[in-house]
Design an enzyme around this catalytic site. Structure first.
Site, mmCIF file in Angstrom:
data_model
loop_
_atom_site.group_PDB
_atom_site.id
_atom_site.type_symbol
_atom_site.label_atom_id
_atom_site.label_comp_id
_atom_site.label_asym_id
_atom_site.label_seq_id
_atom_site.Cartn_x
_atom_site.Cartn_y
_atom_site.Cartn_z
ATOM 1 N N SER A 1 0.733 -1.188 -0.002
ATOM 2 C CA SER A 1 -0.054 -0.112 -0.087
ATOM 3 C C SER A 1 0.889 1.173 -0.030
ATOM 4 O O SER A 1 0.362 2.445 -0.082
ATOM 5 C CB SER A 1 -0.898 0.055 1.143
ATOM 6 O OG SER A 1 -0.265 -0.117 2.443
ATOM 7 N N LYS B 1 3.745 9.497 3.914
ATOM 8 C CA LYS B 1 3.820 10.501 2.920
ATOM 9 C C LYS B 1 4.595 11.892 3.544
ATOM 10 O O LYS B 1 4.897 11.864 4.768
ATOM 11 C CB LYS B 1 2.409 11.304 2.979
ATOM 12 C CG LYS B 1 1.457 10.112 2.232
ATOM 13 C CD LYS B 1 1.363 9.844 0.946
ATOM 14 C CE LYS B 1 0.445 9.360 0.005
ATOM 15 N NZ LYS B 1 0.028 7.855 0.592
#
Lengths: 216, 216
Positions: free
Chosen positions: B134, B173
């Site tokens: 992911s 992120k």
DNA sequence: TACCCTGCAGAACGTCCGTTCTGATTTCCT
DNA sequence: AGGAAATCAGAACGGACGTTCTGCAGGGTA
């Protein structure tokens, strides 16, 4: 373990600092001088306390026989040193390791490979810096360091650094020989493989590890 | 470097052996005794030759001030030990480091971080194993190990491990606070950022390094 | 106040230890 | 065989160094 006194911390710091340059320990009189202590007996007194509290070990009547225990020295780990031979980028030829360029040569930059990333066999290892974003489909990005084992061929499934002479391009892909063709699979399963004639693929090495330092 | 004599090899071996147990060096008379030499002057004579040929270094008039140079000890490198606290996966909560769980706890699995990947400050570091694909947009894939520094917030541009409470998802992120929203940018510049309300993002740590062992 | 514990100062002692000097013995080359 | 260089033996010198003893000063406690 009782709290350490200022004086003892000062001595401990000096021991570490002294041991860092030379690899032996200071004499009591050197400690005295460096820490601005007026008597050797005070040094001895504090060294006794440091030993009682388990910070150092001493051998009686032996010069400079102070050992640091439970210190940073405990995190000394045997690592494999790998030379960094250059960079790998999409459009540039892959640097080739010359004979004997692997270990021991302290001229070039090198990298230490922690035991967790070290393969059984540490022969013929070298590292390349990745330039650019062309290998992002192998989960390798700009600034990464790839560790390779020099090889001219590969078994199916292994990840290789290869030069594609038709595209004039360096790439990192999983290698599958299929008859007269080679299928090169990106590590990212959502991306498409490419198939090229076997004689247009020059394998330079097998990828052993990837390391990335993320900017703070 | 001239060939080494039997006597000198004998002394060198003893030096290494002695230094292995204690961490200081033997005196000249201890060398004399251990090697069955009849005079301290002979020991001194051979030590001079060993120093001339670059095998050891000595400091005049200082007891036990022999240093081994170019020895196997050269690949002993000081590394930072980082505990592996668990795994990070898209749909699972991110393991949280308990207080004092960072260094020194030898119970749990740990990882050594080579100097090249070690940040200036080694406090509050921990590592997580990556499960699943992911986070491939952060160039992080299944099996990778991410090294994090525990933090509850981040400065713009830093890469963070965060839990998105709206999506119930963990992610890696680049972090940008924009007013009341947080923009999370994938490392892969070709992919789209996501913007979520700031209070639905829980930062767990800043990514310091990524390490990947590639299957042979 | 008396007492004890911790930390420090100064000096002296005895040994540890690197160095050096003289001379013997061995090795090696011609 | 002869001589030079390398290696070793023995002893002594002097400084380096760990240790120990005595005494002093502050700080806490009964």
């Amino acid at each position: 373990m009782p709290a350490i006194s200022t004086r003892q911390q000062q001595i401990l710091d000096f021991l570490r600092e002294y041991h860092a340059d030379r690899s032996y320990m200071p004499s009591i009189r050197e400690i005295q001088l460096a820490c601005g202590i007026s008597s050797t007996s005070v040094v001895d007194y504090n060294l006794r306390l440091l030993e009682r509290d388990g910070h150092i070990r001493r051998s009686p009547d032996i010069s400079r026989a102070i050992e640091l225990v439970g210190d940073s020295e405990a995190d000394l780990v045997e690592v494999a040193r790998v030379p960094i031979l250059g960079a790998i980028a999409a459009g540039e030829p892959i640097p080739v390791p010359e004979a004997g360029a692997y270990a021991g040569d302290d001229d070039r930059e090198s990298l230490s490979l922690p035991p967790e990333l070290t393969p059984r066999d540490t022969d013929n290892l070298y590292a390349l810096r990745v330039k650019g974003y062309s290998m992002i489909d192998a989960c390798v990005t700009d600034g990464d360091i790839v560790v390779l084992r020099h090889a001219r061929d590969a078994r199916n499934g292994e990840m290789v650094a290869a030069w594609l002479s038709m595209q004039e391009e360096a790439t990192l892909k999983h290698f599958y020989l299929e008859g007269e063709n080679v299928r090169l699979m990106p590590a990212n399963p959502s991306m498409e493989p490419i198939v090229v004639p076997a004689d247009s693929v020059q394998v330079h090495g097998k990828v052993v590890a990837v390391m990335r330092r993320v900017a703070a």
